[in-house]
Design an enzyme around this catalytic site. Structure first.
Site, PDB file in Angstrom:
ATOM      1  N   TYR A  67      12.539   5.601   1.970  1.00 58.11           N
ATOM      2  CA  TYR A  67      11.540   4.368   2.329  1.00 58.11           C
ATOM      3  C   TYR A  67      12.536   2.970   3.353  1.00 58.11           C
ATOM      4  CZ  TYR A  67       7.458   5.875   0.569  1.00 58.11           C
ATOM      5  OH  TYR A  67       6.014   6.309   0.068  1.00 58.11           O
TER       6      TYR A  67
HETATM    7  N1  LIG Z   1       3.846   9.884  -0.552  1.00 58.64           N
HETATM    8  C1  LIG Z   1       3.690   9.399   1.101  1.00 58.64           C
HETATM    9  O1  LIG Z   1       4.136  10.462   1.524  1.00 58.64           O
HETATM   10  C2  LIG Z   1       2.925   8.487   0.715  1.00 58.64           C
HETATM   11  C3  LIG Z   1       2.693   7.407   2.553  1.00 58.64           C
HETATM   12  C4  LIG Z   1       2.506   6.545   2.804  1.00 58.64           C
HETATM   13  C5  LIG Z   1       2.502   5.255   1.540  1.00 58.64           C
HETATM   14  N2  LIG Z   1       3.047   6.569   0.013  1.00 58.64           N
HETATM   15  C6  LIG Z   1       2.788   4.723  -1.034  1.00 58.64           C
HETATM   16  O2  LIG Z   1       1.108   3.925  -0.665  1.00 58.64           O
HETATM   17  C7  LIG Z   1       2.302   3.095  -0.966  1.00 58.64           C
HETATM   18  C8  LIG Z   1       0.853   1.937  -0.302  1.00 58.64           C
HETATM   19  O3  LIG Z   1       1.351   2.381   0.880  1.00 58.64           O
HETATM   20  P1  LIG Z   1       0.332   1.186   1.855  1.00 58.64           P
HETATM   21  O4  LIG Z   1       0.803   0.397   2.177  1.00 58.64           O
HETATM   22  O5  LIG Z   1       0.469   2.744   3.267  1.00 58.64           O
HETATM   23  O6  LIG Z   1      -1.088   1.348   1.099  1.00 58.64           O
HETATM   24  P2  LIG Z   1      -2.866   1.423   2.128  1.00 58.64           P
HETATM   25  O7  LIG Z   1      -3.695   0.186   0.789  1.00 58.64           O
HETATM   26  O8  LIG Z   1      -3.346   1.458   2.309  1.00 58.64           O
HETATM   27  O9  LIG Z   1      -2.480  -0.183   3.340  1.00 58.64           O
HETATM   28  C9  LIG Z   1      -1.274  -1.520   2.771  1.00 58.64           C
HETATM   29  C10 LIG Z   1      -1.402  -2.459   3.606  1.00 58.64           C
HETATM   30  O10 LIG Z   1      -3.116  -2.797   3.995  1.00 58.64           O
HETATM   31  C11 LIG Z   1      -2.784  -4.565   4.427  1.00 58.64           C
HETATM   32  N3  LIG Z   1      -3.617  -4.524   3.269  1.00 58.64           N
HETATM   33  C12 LIG Z   1      -2.922  -4.692   1.853  1.00 58.64           C
HETATM   34  N4  LIG Z   1      -3.656  -5.126   1.085  1.00 58.64           N
HETATM   35  C13 LIG Z   1      -4.820  -6.844   2.304  1.00 58.64           C
HETATM   36  C14 LIG Z   1      -5.879  -7.222   2.057  1.00 58.64           C
HETATM   37  N5  LIG Z   1      -6.173  -7.521   0.800  1.00 58.64           N
HETATM   38  N6  LIG Z   1      -5.932  -7.723   2.999  1.00 58.64           N
HETATM   39  C15 LIG Z   1      -5.663  -7.777   4.206  1.00 58.64           C
HETATM   40  N7  LIG Z   1      -4.759  -6.903   4.265  1.00 58.64           N
HETATM   41  C16 LIG Z   1      -4.447  -5.850   3.282  1.00 58.64           C
HETATM   42  C17 LIG Z   1      -0.788  -5.273   4.981  1.00 58.64           C
HETATM   43  O11 LIG Z   1      -0.376  -4.110   5.591  1.00 58.64           O
HETATM   44  P3  LIG Z   1       0.145  -5.927   6.691  1.00 58.64           P
HETATM   45  O12 LIG Z   1       0.611  -5.828   6.608  1.00 58.64           O
HETATM   46  O13 LIG Z   1      -0.781  -4.888   8.200  1.00 58.64           O
HETATM   47  O14 LIG Z   1      -1.093  -7.190   6.613  1.00 58.64           O
HETATM   48  C18 LIG Z   1      -0.839  -3.616   3.467  1.00 58.64           C
HETATM   49  O15 LIG Z   1       0.704  -4.053   3.307  1.00 58.64           O
HETATM   50  C19 LIG Z   1       3.292   2.808  -0.654  1.00 58.64           C
HETATM   51  O16 LIG Z   1       3.640   1.443  -0.965  1.00 58.64           O
HETATM   52  C20 LIG Z   1       4.668   3.737  -1.032  1.00 58.64           C
HETATM   53  O17 LIG Z   1       4.450   3.533  -2.068  1.00 58.64           O
HETATM   54  C21 LIG Z   1       3.167   6.911  -0.002  1.00 58.64           C
END
Ligand SMILES: NC(=O)c1ccc[n+]([C@@H]2O[C@H](COP(=O)([O-])OP(=O)(O)OC[C@H]3O[C@@H](n4cnc5c(N)ncnc54)[C@H](OP(=O)(O)O)[C@@H]3O)[C@@H](O)[C@H]2O)c1
Length: 371
Positions: A67
């Site tokens: 990351y």
């Molecule tokens: N194992 C894997 O292959 C894999 C892959 C992906 C992720 N992950 C893990 O999963 C975690 C979460 O993934 P993700 O960041 O994609 O999760 P997500 O919950 O799908 O997206 C989070 C993003 O959505 C937006 N957001 C979140 N809460 C919000 C709200 N209340 N209102 C408006 N916008 C909101 C923000 O983006 P903006 O900056 O655009 O506002 C935030 O960065 C990662 O940090 C990582 O640890 C693992």
């Protein structure tokens, strides 16, 4: 205004799989710690987000060596070095992603890379052990015996406490878990997979496998990278607005491009309606939906701003009444495909296997509800 209150529902810990590790029902994802990928938060914001999550009662942080080029791990390491509390946190990180172009052993799941990757992670995290060490993704080639034997050795050496598999085929997890049981090796405590209202394919194989073999599911991207926050407007099937999605769409990454479909926008529309009825945000409803799915112990949330984190941490208190849950179910249900239609409730209750009798089985099997 900064909130300092503890959130009781966040501090109701779950056991991870058939292990003794206690984790909060929301895990803080740290993929957005660091600005290297263009859509993360700078170190000071990441530290405030981490501090608030821990203070609210969360104990589970998810990162990876890949990351933001290692910055995510370094930001977490610096935080605990300054603020203390490392032993109270459950720190999870991952190996697999190649971090040295041109070197085939600087990535993948071979023993040489696992040990190289772990040493790098421990250095950046400024710790001498990882609580949960994830295989980030199946590399399609390393023998499963080598992977599981290496992970077991790391647990015995005290460098790793528990192990998990992310982004693997369900058959691979089943093979790994069976091998661990047969050899007396460390078992897989959890599977980390994409799971949200727009990505429900793991319901076919992975969730039943996890329930049957004693591992938890820790969903990633529960908001579909922000699509399910409901903050985007659409232009065709593309997303418009402030945030990660407009900056990544069209970039050719199939993991992101699959988000922009008519079906997913219909799910967003239904989610908005349900959220309005509940007087909650779409993000809170989408998170509440994931956190209560069978097998889910802890949902990995992402936030780039404090307000997002604060709102998301309160999602655990949202209850979706049956009628509204049915509306979400109708619009997001995975397509009926072979051979899984054989295992659906209406097929089962049709009498083909039971001869019209009622058979109560242990609830280790996740069977989709009737359509
Ligand atoms: N194992 C894997 O292959 C894999 C892959 C992906 C992720 N992950 C893990 O999963 C975690 C979460 O993934 P993700 O960041 O994609 O999760 P997500 O919950 O799908 O997206 C989070 C993003 O959505 C937006 N957001 C979140 N809460 C919000 C709200 N209340 N209102 C408006 N916008 C909101 C923000 O983006 P903006 O900056 O655009 O506002 C935030 O960065 C990662 O940090 C990582 O640890 C693992």
């Amino acid at each position: 205004m900064t909130t300092t209150a503890r959130i009781d529902s966040l501090a109701q810990y779950h056991l991870l799989g058939r292990s003794g590790l206690r984790v909060s029902p929301l895990c803080l994802g740290a993929m957005t710690f660091g600005t290297e990928w263009g859509w993360g938060s700078p170190k000071d914001t990441a530290h405030r987000i981490l501090a608030r999550y821990l203070e609210a009662g969360g104990n589970f942080v998810d990162t990876a060596d890949g990351y933001t080029g290692g910055s995510s791990e370094a930001i977490i390491g610096d935080y605990f070095a300054q603020a203390g509390g490392r032993d109270r946190a459950v720190i999870a990180t991952k190996f697999t992603v190649n971090t040295w172009p041109g070197d085939p052993n600087a990535g993948g799941n071979g023993r040489k890379n696992i040990r190289r990757a772990l040493e790098g992670s421990l250095r950046r995290l400024k710790t001498d052990y990882v609580d949960l060490y994830w295989l980030h993704a199946w590399d399609g080639m390393t023998p499963v015996e080598e992977v599981m034997g290496t992970l077991d050795a790391l647990v015995r050496e005290g460098k790793v406490r528990y192990i998990g598999l992310s982004d693997v085929p369900a058959w691979y997890f089943a093979r790994a878990q069976s091998l661990a049981e047969q050899e007396g090796w460390e078992r897989v405590a959890a599977l980390q997979l994409e799971y949200s209202l727009v990505e429900r394919n793991i319901e076919r194989e992975h969730i039943p496998a996890a329930l049957a073999l004693g591992a938890s599911i820790t969903p990633w991207s529960p908001l579909a990278s922000g699509l399910l926050s409901g903050k985007y407007t659409r232009e065709g099937t593309q997303a418009k607005g402030e945030g990660r999605l407009p900056s990544i769409q069209g970039g050719g990454n199939p993991g992101f491009e699959k988000l922009f479909t008519e079906r997913n926008w219909a799910i967003v529309d239904a989610l908005r309606e349900v959220a309005t009825e509940l007087d909650r945000s779409p993000a809170q409803v989408a998170l509440a939906w994931v956190t209560r799915r069978p097998g889910v112990a802890s949902t990995i949330i992402g936030a780039t701003r404090m307000e997002q984190l604060e709102a998301n941490l309160h999602a655990l208190d949202v209850r979706i009444p049956d009628a509204l849950a049915a509306k979400l179910e109708a619009v997001s249900r995975p397509e009926r495909v072979h051979p899984y239609h054989f295992f659906e409730e209406d097929f089962f209750t049709g009498g083909m296997f039971t001869g019209g009798t009622t058979v109560r089985a242990e609830p280790t099997w996740f069977r989709p509800a009737p359509r």
